[in-house]
Design an enzyme around this catalytic site. Structure first.
Site, PDB file in Angstrom:
ATOM      1  N   HIS A  97      39.424  33.437  39.641  1.00 49.65           N
ATOM      2  CA  HIS A  97      38.328  34.396  39.454  1.00 49.65           C
ATOM      3  C   HIS A  97      38.170  34.809  38.000  1.00 49.65           C
ATOM      4  O   HIS A  97      37.610  35.860  37.702  1.00 49.65           O
ATOM      5  CB  HIS A  97      38.545  35.620  40.362  1.00 49.65           C
ATOM      6  CG  HIS A  97      38.492  35.285  41.823  1.00 49.65           C
ATOM      7  ND1 HIS A  97      38.992  36.099  42.809  1.00 49.65           N
ATOM      8  CD2 HIS A  97      37.984  34.202  42.467  1.00 49.65           C
ATOM      9  CE1 HIS A  97      38.795  35.522  43.997  1.00 49.65           C
ATOM     10  NE2 HIS A  97      38.196  34.372  43.815  1.00 49.65           N
ATOM     11  N   SER A 134      44.763  40.046  50.570  1.00 50.00           N
ATOM     12  CA  SER A 134      44.329  40.285  51.943  1.00 50.00           C
ATOM     13  C   SER A 134      43.804  38.993  52.576  1.00 50.00           C
ATOM     14  O   SER A 134      43.544  38.953  53.773  1.00 50.00           O
ATOM     15  CB  SER A 134      43.260  41.376  51.965  1.00 50.00           C
ATOM     16  OG  SER A 134      42.231  41.052  51.057  1.00 50.00           O
ATOM     17  N   THR A 192      49.572  46.035  41.710  1.00 47.56           N
ATOM     18  CA  THR A 192      49.506  47.484  41.979  1.00 47.56           C
ATOM     19  C   THR A 192      50.754  48.183  41.438  1.00 47.56           C
ATOM     20  O   THR A 192      50.683  49.324  41.004  1.00 47.56           O
ATOM     21  CB  THR A 192      49.344  47.798  43.483  1.00 47.56           C
ATOM     22  OG1 THR A 192      50.426  47.198  44.193  1.00 47.56           O
ATOM     23  CG2 THR A 192      48.028  47.295  44.027  1.00 47.56           C
ATOM     24  N   CYS A 206      26.451  29.272  26.398  1.00 48.07           N
ATOM     25  CA  CYS A 206      27.152  28.297  25.544  1.00 48.07           C
ATOM     26  C   CYS A 206      28.668  28.454  25.606  1.00 48.07           C
ATOM     27  O   CYS A 206      29.387  27.716  24.942  1.00 48.07           O
ATOM     28  CB  CYS A 206      26.663  28.398  24.096  1.00 48.07           C
ATOM     29  SG  CYS A 206      27.306  29.831  23.218  1.00 48.07           S
ATOM     30  N   ILE A 225      42.605  38.951  37.604  1.00 49.64           N
ATOM     31  CA  ILE A 225      41.849  38.783  36.374  1.00 49.64           C
ATOM     32  C   ILE A 225      42.512  39.561  35.241  1.00 49.64           C
ATOM     33  O   ILE A 225      41.914  39.797  34.206  1.00 49.64           O
ATOM     34  CB  ILE A 225      40.397  39.277  36.603  1.00 49.64           C
ATOM     35  CG1 ILE A 225      40.387  40.715  37.166  1.00 49.64           C
ATOM     36  CG2 ILE A 225      39.662  38.364  37.581  1.00 49.64           C
ATOM     37  CD1 ILE A 225      38.992  41.302  37.359  1.00 49.64           C
ATOM     38  N   CYS A 254      23.725  31.800  20.448  1.00 49.04           N
ATOM     39  CA  CYS A 254      22.558  31.234  21.151  1.00 49.04           C
ATOM     40  C   CYS A 254      21.643  32.274  21.787  1.00 49.04           C
ATOM     41  O   CYS A 254      20.625  31.918  22.391  1.00 49.04           O
ATOM     42  CB  CYS A 254      23.020  30.229  22.207  1.00 49.04           C
ATOM     43  SG  CYS A 254      23.573  30.987  23.738  1.00 49.04           S
TER      44      CYS A 254
HETATM   45  P1  NAD Z   1      42.798  42.797  48.011  1.00 43.77           P
HETATM   46  O1  NAD Z   1      42.642  44.135  47.383  1.00 43.77           O
HETATM   47  O2  NAD Z   1      41.800  42.351  48.994  1.00 43.77           O
HETATM   48  O3  NAD Z   1      44.207  42.730  48.738  1.00 43.77           O
HETATM   49  C1  NAD Z   1      45.364  43.175  48.155  1.00 43.77           C
HETATM   50  C2  NAD Z   1      46.437  43.183  49.236  1.00 43.77           C
HETATM   51  O4  NAD Z   1      47.673  43.477  48.611  1.00 43.77           O
HETATM   52  C3  NAD Z   1      46.203  44.259  50.306  1.00 43.77           C
HETATM   53  O5  NAD Z   1      46.276  43.651  51.578  1.00 43.77           O
HETATM   54  C4  NAD Z   1      47.364  45.241  50.088  1.00 43.77           C
HETATM   55  O6  NAD Z   1      47.889  45.720  51.300  1.00 43.77           O
HETATM   56  C5  NAD Z   1      48.386  44.398  49.410  1.00 43.77           C
HETATM   57  N1  NAD Z   1      49.261  45.129  48.460  1.00 43.77           N
HETATM   58  C6  NAD Z   1      48.901  46.028  47.518  1.00 43.77           C
HETATM   59  N2  NAD Z   1      49.977  46.396  46.789  1.00 43.77           N
HETATM   60  C7  NAD Z   1      51.035  45.732  47.307  1.00 43.77           C
HETATM   61  C8  NAD Z   1      52.415  45.692  47.000  1.00 43.77           C
HETATM   62  N3  NAD Z   1      52.921  46.403  45.982  1.00 43.77           N
HETATM   63  N4  NAD Z   1      53.216  44.896  47.745  1.00 43.77           N
HETATM   64  C9  NAD Z   1      52.707  44.165  48.775  1.00 43.77           C
HETATM   65  N5  NAD Z   1      51.414  44.152  49.095  1.00 43.77           N
HETATM   66  C10 NAD Z   1      50.586  44.927  48.374  1.00 43.77           C
HETATM   67  O7  NAD Z   1      42.956  41.775  46.829  1.00 43.77           O
HETATM   68  P2  NAD Z   1      42.695  40.199  46.763  1.00 43.77           P
HETATM   69  O8  NAD Z   1      43.085  39.551  48.033  1.00 43.77           O
HETATM   70  O9  NAD Z   1      43.296  39.769  45.493  1.00 43.77           O
HETATM   71  O10 NAD Z   1      41.113  40.006  46.673  1.00 43.77           O
HETATM   72  C11 NAD Z   1      40.261  40.846  45.990  1.00 43.77           C
HETATM   73  C12 NAD Z   1      39.675  40.365  44.673  1.00 43.77           C
HETATM   74  O11 NAD Z   1      39.934  41.444  43.803  1.00 43.77           O
HETATM   75  C13 NAD Z   1      40.282  39.211  43.978  1.00 43.77           C
HETATM   76  O12 NAD Z   1      39.335  38.230  43.951  1.00 43.77           O
HETATM   77  C14 NAD Z   1      40.545  39.663  42.516  1.00 43.77           C
HETATM   78  O13 NAD Z   1      39.767  38.889  41.645  1.00 43.77           O
HETATM   79  C15 NAD Z   1      40.060  41.053  42.447  1.00 43.77           C
HETATM   80  N6  NAD Z   1      40.940  42.089  41.854  1.00 43.77           N
HETATM   81  C16 NAD Z   1      41.847  41.775  40.896  1.00 43.77           C
HETATM   82  C17 NAD Z   1      42.685  42.761  40.358  1.00 43.77           C
HETATM   83  C18 NAD Z   1      43.668  42.369  39.280  1.00 43.77           C
HETATM   84  O14 NAD Z   1      43.430  41.422  38.552  1.00 43.77           O
HETATM   85  N7  NAD Z   1      44.810  43.049  39.170  1.00 43.77           N
HETATM   86  C19 NAD Z   1      42.606  44.069  40.824  1.00 43.77           C
HETATM   87  C20 NAD Z   1      41.644  44.378  41.817  1.00 43.77           C
HETATM   88  C21 NAD Z   1      40.828  43.362  42.319  1.00 43.77           C
HETATM   89 ZN    ZN Z   2      25.828  31.552  23.581  1.00 46.10          ZN
END
Ligand code: NAD
Ligand code: ZN
Length: 253
Positions: free
Chosen positions: A125, A200, A32, A136, A107, A161
């Protein structure tokens, strides 16, 4: 820097120093500070869209179209994002030989972009920065798909494919990738400090790794802005921002 904050960073630094082998586990929260919204915070992706489950993606052309539309609108900022202080602190600990593996639910490819070698990053993920054929496994670059989709309204099909091409991420209802899952388990079993940040901890099976580490006797640290499902299990819980906290603990700006 408040006293409470510096005492957190000090306690985290001490645990890091004392550890023999650390596994870092990250979720959307570590990115973030790079400007990529997470899922569950206010304003996060899920407050705007319900996810498209894998079976819907496979069954419906409209669902595939909607999925690609979101990829190019919602997720596109990902491809231009830069690693932040949290990613850099993790990369520093990897370089120092303190961290054996970075298991990530993200991701966005930002751990690799911050200098963590590919072989140390375990993506549970998948990765949104490229696509692949579901039959493929042929790899396709996002830029070409984006051009065809936005300019000619064409959905990607595998030219090797004929299979359906999907962003190389794991959707709800899609099988977890076997290789990364096995490596993540092996690393979790071998660590003595498991450090989870910005997750989370509600998405399973990923959230099973901190539970496993704790059960096997490793110390568990949870660094997250908000409470998580597993706070009660942890040896140290820090409700704060990742970049400043881990940056201070690891001595990285
Ligand atoms: P989530 O959104 O469920 O949880 C993120 C957590 O991080 C929240 O509890 C939030 O309070 C905390 N948070 C946010 N910014 C923060 C900071 N600067 N410092 C401390 N804490 C902070 O995300 P998750 O648990 O990763 O699960 C959700 C799914 O979302 C994952 O499977 C992932 O694949 C996908 N996702 C990935 C991305 C990415 O690749 N950047 C972005 C969004 C979602
Ligand atoms: Zn293919």
């Amino acid at each position: 820097m408040t006293d409470a904050f510096s005492s957190h960073a000090r306690r985290l630094a001490k645990l890091i120093q004392e550890a023999r082998r650390i596994v870092v586990f990250t979720g959307a929260g570590i990115s973030t500070e790079s400007g990529i919204p997470d899922f569950r915070s206010p304003g996060g992706v899920w407050t705007k869209f319900a996810p498209i489950p894998f079976d819907e993606f496979m069954a419906s052309e409209e669902a595939r179209r909607e999925s690609w539309r979101r990829r190019f609108v919602t997720l596109d900022p990902m491809t231009s994002a830069e690693p932040n202080r949290g990613h850099r602190a993790v990369a520093h600990l990897v370089r120092q030989g303190r961290v054996s593996a970075v298991i990530t639910q993200n991701i966005d490819g930002l751990h690799q972009a911050s200098g963590v070698p590919d072989e140390r990053v375990i993506e549970l993920h998948g990765n949104a920065t490229y696509a692949h054929c579901l039959d493929c496994a042929e790899r396709f670059e996002i830029d070409a798909i984006k051009r065809d989709f936005l300019e000619r309204d064409v959905l990607p099909v595998c030219d090797a494919c004929g299979g359906i091409v999907k962003s190389a991420t794991i959707s709800f209802g899609q099988a977890m990738p076997a290789g990364p899952m096995a490596r993540a388990e092996k690393e979790t079993r071998a660590c003595d400090l498991f450090l989870t940040m910005g997750s989370s901890l509600v998405v399973y099976p990923a959230a099973g790794f901190p539970v496993l580490a704790k059960k096997l006797g490793a110390s568990l640290v949870i660094l997250n802005r908000e409470p998580t499902e597993l706070d009660a299990w942890a040896d140290l819980v820090i409700h704060d921002e990742i970049g400043p906290t881990l940056g201070a603990a690891a001595g990285v700006n």
